[in-house]
Design a protein around this motif. Sequence first.
Motif, short mmCIF file in Angstrom:
data_model
loop_
_atom_site.label_atom_id
_atom_site.label_comp_id
_atom_site.label_asym_id
_atom_site.label_seq_id
_atom_site.Cartn_x
_atom_site.Cartn_y
_atom_site.Cartn_z
N THR A 204 26.24 17.48 52.49
CA THR A 204 26.84 18.82 52.39
C THR A 204 27.53 19.23 53.69
OG1 THR A 204 24.79 19.87 53.06
CG2 THR A 204 25.14 19.62 50.70
N LEU A 205 27.29 18.48 54.77
CA LEU A 205 27.96 18.81 56.03
C LEU A 205 29.46 18.58 55.87
CD1 LEU A 205 25.43 17.05 58.43
CD2 LEU A 205 25.55 19.49 57.84
N GLN A 206 30.21 19.46 56.45
CA GLN A 206 31.67 19.38 56.33
C GLN A 206 32.19 18.07 56.91
OE1 GLN A 206 33.45 22.47 55.43
NE2 GLN A 206 35.22 21.18 55.09
N CYS A 207 33.00 17.37 56.15
CA CYS A 207 33.61 16.14 56.66
C CYS A 207 34.97 16.48 57.26
CB CYS A 207 33.77 15.12 55.55
SG CYS A 207 34.35 13.55 56.17
N GLN A 208 35.26 15.84 58.37
CA GLN A 208 36.50 16.15 59.10
C GLN A 208 37.69 15.30 58.66
OE1 GLN A 208 36.45 18.73 61.27
NE2 GLN A 208 34.31 18.97 60.66
N CYS A 209 37.48 14.40 57.73
CA CYS A 209 38.55 13.43 57.47
C CYS A 209 39.68 14.01 56.62
CB CYS A 209 37.99 12.18 56.82
SG CYS A 209 37.54 12.37 55.08
N ASN A 210 39.44 15.15 55.96
CA ASN A 210 40.47 15.78 55.12
C ASN A 210 40.97 14.87 54.01
OD1 ASN A 210 40.45 18.17 56.57
ND2 ASN A 210 41.85 17.31 58.10
N ASN A 211 40.19 13.89 53.66
CA ASN A 211 40.56 13.00 52.57
C ASN A 211 39.29 12.74 51.78
OD1 ASN A 211 41.66 11.20 50.85
ND2 ASN A 211 41.98 9.57 52.38
N PRO A 212 38.84 13.74 51.02
CA PRO A 212 37.50 13.66 50.45
C PRO A 212 37.29 12.50 49.47
CG PRO A 212 38.69 15.56 49.58
CD PRO A 212 39.54 14.97 50.67
N ASN A 213 38.35 11.95 48.90
CA ASN A 213 38.19 10.84 47.97
C ASN A 213 37.10 11.16 46.95
OD1 ASN A 213 38.75 8.39 46.87
ND2 ASN A 213 37.44 7.23 48.28
#
Length: 252
Positions: A204-213
């Motif tokens: 649930t932590l925000q991912c920084q990759c901006n490409n959630p796939n």
Amino acid sequence: MDEIIPQNLLVTDESSFRSSLSYSNNNNNRRLLNISFLPNTSFFCRKTSPTYFNIHRLPKQSLLKLGGKKVTDQIVPCVRRAHGSGAIFPLSSAQQRLCSINYHHEGGVHHWYIIPTCERDALQKAIGHKEVPICLDHGQLLVDPSLFAKHHIRYHRVTQRPKEFVVLAAGTLVQGFAEGASWSESINFALPGWIEEGCASAATLQCQCNNPNNYSPNTIDVTIFTHDLIEKYISSHLNNGTDDKPTTLEGL
Ligand SMILES: [Zn+2]
């Protein structure tokens, strides 16, 4: 070396796969992967006798049933197409780090590199991002397999042929390649460890990759899965044969 992007697509075994790796920092790698996804698609019949295994029923039979239809209805199968020899499956994990089952319908053999969730920290360290963790979950990387041995990262090599299943524990990272064009299909599910070993909360932590796939528009609310409900699920669904008293001896 941060990102390892494939360029040569003629790959038929591990050594040719490794020799095809490039150390380019080209981020426009999606086209080179030579794979495509068909979310909410399945080659399995939806309706079969309850006595037979049915991939569509799996989420509803798993821990996810505690979330009711609102949760289980959003877990759908996804068909994956590898378009030819050397098609690349970049490093990823299932949506919200769920467990998953992957079935190879037909075509070229799949070669998997399976990294257990306990090796995530070691992998982060090995790829050299100490202060700002790099995304391991959403298809951003392909890791040179020699790096695993070099940094003592435990992993499993699995070869999957048509008509074979690969089942992955919660939080597992996978990458791999296909020997030839193929069709495969996967669906996610949950076991108690998904919550109790922290995979769900970590996801649930925000991912920084901006490409959630991520092919589900919804995120599962993990607060539904309380300790009491999980205990009830375990005792009613998973406790067969674990009692002190062997059930097979009852009545003797
Ligand atoms: Zn990400």
